[in-house]
Write a protein that holds these residues in place. Structure first.
Motif, PDB file in Angstrom:
ATOM      1  N   ASN A   1       0.677  -1.196  -0.111  1.00  0.00           N
ATOM      2  CA  ASN A   1       0.047  -0.082  -0.053  1.00  0.00           C
ATOM      3  C   ASN A   1       0.950   1.006   0.027  1.00  0.00           C
ATOM      4  OD1 ASN A   1      -1.812   2.134   0.240  1.00  0.00           O
ATOM      5  ND2 ASN A   1      -2.826   1.100   1.979  1.00  0.00           N
ATOM      6  N   LYS A   2       1.458   1.639  -1.452  1.00  0.00           N
ATOM      7  CA  LYS A   2       2.022   2.857  -1.334  1.00  0.00           C
ATOM      8  C   LYS A   2       1.506   4.087  -0.660  1.00  0.00           C
ATOM      9  CE  LYS A   2       4.938   0.899  -5.479  1.00  0.00           C
ATOM     10  NZ  LYS A   2       5.432   1.102  -6.645  1.00  0.00           N
ATOM     11  N   GLU A   3       0.034   4.121  -0.831  1.00  0.00           N
ATOM     12  CA  GLU A   3      -0.398   5.292  -0.143  1.00  0.00           C
ATOM     13  C   GLU A   3      -0.211   5.581   1.258  1.00  0.00           C
ATOM     14  OE1 GLU A   3      -4.406   5.244  -1.271  1.00  0.00           O
ATOM     15  OE2 GLU A   3      -3.886   5.469  -3.482  1.00  0.00           O
ATOM     16  N   ARG A   4       0.399   4.408   1.863  1.00  0.00           N
ATOM     17  CA  ARG A   4       0.469   4.581   3.390  1.00  0.00           C
ATOM     18  C   ARG A   4       1.873   4.940   3.890  1.00  0.00           C
ATOM     19  NH1 ARG A   4      -1.164  -0.321   6.987  1.00  0.00           N
ATOM     20  NH2 ARG A   4      -0.425   0.976   8.428  1.00  0.00           N
ATOM     21  N   CYS A   5       2.974   5.398   2.673  1.00  0.00           N
ATOM     22  CA  CYS A   5       4.203   5.744   2.782  1.00  0.00           C
ATOM     23  C   CYS A   5       4.257   7.325   3.103  1.00  0.00           C
ATOM     24  CB  CYS A   5       4.992   5.235   1.858  1.00  0.00           C
ATOM     25  SG  CYS A   5       5.119   3.642   1.350  1.00  0.00           S
ATOM     26  N   SER A   6       3.995   7.828   4.319  1.00  0.00           N
ATOM     27  CA  SER A   6       3.564   9.061   4.543  1.00  0.00           C
ATOM     28  C   SER A   6       5.231   9.605   4.818  1.00  0.00           C
ATOM     29  CB  SER A   6       2.607   9.526   5.962  1.00  0.00           C
ATOM     30  OG  SER A   6       3.236   8.557   6.776  1.00  0.00           O
ATOM     31  N   LEU A   7       6.120   8.754   5.365  1.00  0.00           N
ATOM     32  CA  LEU A   7       7.392   9.336   5.432  1.00  0.00           C
ATOM     33  C   LEU A   7       8.401   8.736   4.566  1.00  0.00           C
ATOM     34  CD1 LEU A   7       7.346   9.318   9.526  1.00  0.00           C
ATOM     35  CD2 LEU A   7       6.898  11.227   7.915  1.00  0.00           C
ATOM     36  N   GLU A   8       7.975   8.662   3.497  1.00  0.00           N
ATOM     37  CA  GLU A   8       9.068   8.051   2.340  1.00  0.00           C
ATOM     38  C   GLU A   8      10.158   8.989   2.149  1.00  0.00           C
ATOM     39  OE1 GLU A   8       8.697   6.392  -2.072  1.00  0.00           O
ATOM     40  OE2 GLU A   8       7.060   7.548  -1.363  1.00  0.00           O
TER      41      GLU A   8
END
Length: 525
Positions: free
Chosen positions: A155-162
C-alpha cells in the motif's frame, strides 16, 4: 513491588530453560548476504548485530538530544500527517511537525505530562491541519509513532514518511530480501510494548536511544497464553507484563525461564524471526527503523529440487499434547460418511450444507484428509502416547523412542497432509476447513493436534496468511472463530501450529548445514 519492576532496568539475561540452540547469536561485524541467508535466517533464532547501522545518516542526524527533532521536522515538512498512537484515544491523525513539537516539549520538561501548561504551550500551533488534534495531544500522557511506513509494497499510499528513506540504507546482509515494509517507531516518554509476535521476519534497528527486547521462541506459547485467534490481537499474549495474574495464567510464572533479553543501543540491530514473541521497553526519545520481509524458505524449497531433502523419515504423524483426538462415533464412517453426507446435501439448501458448496477438487481433498485421519486412528492406540515432560518439548513420536532418520526423504511425499493442501487456493482451503469444522469437527481436531507435521504446519499457516490478504476483517474473524471452535483447548491447537513451524525451520537449518559445510545439527531437546 510489581513482578517485573526488578527487571525493567536490568541488563541482558538468558532464561535457565531456554535451549542453547535458540539463544541469540552475537555479531561484532555484519555477515555477508550469503552467510545470513545460509546460516542465520534458516536457524530461526534471533541474532544481534552490533553497530551495523551506526553509519546511517539517521544515526547521526536524528538524535533528539542533538538537534534531531528540528532536522526531522524540516526534512519531512509542515504538511505531512502521520498516524500516531495515544494512550487516551488510540489511533489519531497528527501533523508530523506537531509530534516533533511534542517531543521537544518533553525534552525540555521530561518530568511534566503532556497536559502540563508548558507542554500545552509547545503543542499549540495556530496552523494545524487537523482541528482537535492539538487538544488530543495535550490531554494524552503518552503519544508515540508505531509502524509509520517509510516503504510499503502492498500500500504505497501509506508511505507518509517516504522522504526519510534517504537517511537509511539497506543492510548489506539483507540485500535482495523482498521487503514488505520499512517503518519508523518513535516514542516520547518511556514506552513498554505488549508481548506479541509478528508474521514476518523482522530486523529492528535503533538509530537513537535504547531498547530492551525480551524474546521467547514460538514453543513458549503455552506460557504466554496467546489471545483468541479470531480476535483483533490474536498475535498478542494475554499476560500483563506489569501485573501478571498467576492465579488465572498459572503457567506464566515460568515464562521468564524460557526468555532472553537483549539490549540495543544506537547503531545496533536485532533479527527477530517470524513467530518469535517479543516485548520491548524503549527509553525516552528512542527512534528505531524496522524492516519486515516474508520468509522465502518455503518458495525456495518448492522450486529447488535440491532442497527437497528436508523432512526426516518420522516428521509426520507426530503427536502434540497429552491425548490423542479421535473422530466421534458419528464421524467413524470417515470417507464413506462424507460421501453419504454429500448425497444427503444434494437435496438440501446450499446455504445449509457446507459440503454442497465445495468444488469437486476441494471435496476430493477433503475426502483424502479424512481418509488419512481415520486410517491413522485405526493404527494408533491412545496408550502409545506419552505425556511430554515439559510444555516446550518438540514434537515426539508416539512410541517416544525413534529419532530423526539419518537419510533424507522427499519433502512432500513424506508429508501427505502438506501434499493435499498445497495445491488448494487459499479460499478453496478456507471453504474446505469450514466444511470440515461444521461437518467433521473431531476429525479436524485430530488432524491438527495428532497428524500435522512441520511441513504441513508451515504450508497451512502460510495459506492462512494468504487467506487474510484476500478476506475482510469480518470474514477473517468468522473463519478463525469457526476453525478454532472445534478444539477443546484452542491453545493446544495454536501451540501445535507454532511448534510445527519451528521444527520446520530447524530442519531447514539442519539441511543447510549439511549441504554447505557438512555439519549435522542435533535436534533441540
Amino acid at each position: 513491588m510489581r513482578a517485573e519492576d526488578d527487571d525493567a532496568g536490568g541488563g541482558e539475561f538468558v532464561g535457565a530453560r531456554l535451549d542453547a540452540g535458540l539463544r541469540a547469536a552475537r555479531f561484532a561485524s555484519p555477515p555477508s548476504a550469503d552467510e545470513f541467508a545460509a546460516a542465520v535466517e534458516p536457524r530461526n533464532a534471533p541474532a544481534v548485530f552490533r553497530g551495523v547501522v551506526k553509519d546511517w545518516t539517521a544515526s547521526s542526524r536524528w538524535d533528539p538530544r542533538r538537534g534531531g527533532l528540528d532536522y526531522l521536522r524540516e526534512k519531512v515538512g509542515p504538511d505531512v500527517d502521520v498516524e500516531a498512537m495515544m494512550s487516551s484515544t488510540g489511533h489519531v491523525l497528527v501533523p508530523f511537525s506537531k509530534f516533533m513539537n511534542s517531543c521537544k516539549s518533553y525534552l525540555r520538561c521530561p518530568n511534566a505530562s503532556s497536559d502540563s501548561p508548558k507542554a500545552q504551550e509547545i503543542l499549540k500551533e495556530p496552523a494545524s491541519s487537523e482541528e482537535g488534534c492539538s487538544s488530543s495531544l495535550e490531554s494524552c500522557d503518552q503519544v508515540y509513532l508505531a509502524q509509520v511506513s517509510i516503504l510499503n509494497t502492498e500500500n504505497k499510499e501509506r508511505c507518509s514518511l517516504e522522504v526519510l528513506k534517504e537517511d537509511i540504507q539497506e543492510p548489506t546482509f539483507l540485500r535482495g530480501k523482498p521487503f514488505s515494509s520499512i517503518n519508523i517507531w518513535m516514542n516520547r516518554a518511556h514506552l513498554r510494548s505488549s508481548t506479541h509476535y509478528d508474521p514476518h521476519h523482522n530486523l529492528l534497528c535503533v538509530v537513537a536511544g535504547c531498547k530492551k527486547v525480551t524474546l521467547w521462541p514460538p514453543s513458549s506459547s503455552p506460557y504466554l497464553y496467546p489471545m483468541p485467534v479470531y480476535g483483533e490481537a490474536s498475535n498478542h499474549s494475554s499476560v500483563s507484563i506489569e501485573e501478571p495474574d498467576y492465579s488465572r495464567y498459572t503457567r506464566a510464572r515460568y515464562m521468564k525461564e524460557y526468555s532472553e533479553r537483549v539490549i540495543l543501543n544506537c547503531g545496533d540491530a536485532l533479527f527477530i524471526p517470524e513467530g518469535w514473541y517479543h516485548q520491548v521497553d524503549s527509553d525516552d526519545l528512542t527512534i528505531a527503523i524496522n524492516f519486515w520481509w516474508k520468509s522465502r524458505i518455503m518458495n525456495e524449497i518448492l522450486v529447488d529440487k535440491e532442497m527437497n531433502k528436508m523432512v526426516q523419515e518420522n516428521s509426520v504423524s507426530c503427536s502434540k499434547g497429552t491425548t490423542v483426538c479421535q473422530p466421534t462415533d458419528e464421524e467413524s464412517g470417515g470417507p464413506e460418511q462424507l460421501k453419504q453426507k454429500q448425497v444427503n446435501s444434494d437435496s438440501s439448501d446450499k446455504k445449509d450444507s457446507p459440503l454442497q458448496t465445495l468444488e469437486p477438487s476441494t471435496l476430493q481433498a477433503l475426502y483424502e484428509l479424512i481418509s488419512l485421519v481415520h486410517n491413522s486412528a485405526e493404527m494408533v492406540s491412545q496408550n502409545e502416547i506419552t505425556e511430554p515432560t515439559s510444555q516446550d518439548a518438540y514434537c515426539k513420536q508416539s512410541n517416544g523412542s525413534k529419532k530423526i532418520a539419518a537419510d533424507d526423504s522427499s519433502l512432500l511425499e513424506k508429508d501427505p497432509i502438506a501434499k493435499i493442501i498445497l495445491p488448494l487456493k487459499p479460499l478453496e482451503l478456507q471453504s474446505m476447513l469450514l466444511a470440515m469444522a461444521r461437518t467433521f469437527p473431531r476429525t479436524l481436531e485430530a488432524l491438527v493436534l495428532n497428524m500435522l507435521g512441520p511441513i504441513g504446519a508451515e504450508i497451512l499457516t502460510r495459506k492462512f496468511d494468504e487467506m487474510d490478504q484476500q478476506a475482510t476483517k469480518e470474514q477473517q474473524s468468522e473463519f478463525y472463530k469457526t476453525f478454532y471452535s472445534v478444539f477443546d483447548d484452542q491453545y493446544a491447537a495454536m501451540d501445535a501450529l507454532l511448534n510445527g513451524k519451528e521444527m520446520f525451520s530447524f530442519q531447514v537449518f539442519q539441511s543447510v548445514l549439511r549441504q554447505y559445510i557438512g555439519v549435522h545439527a542435533d535436534r533441540p531437546k
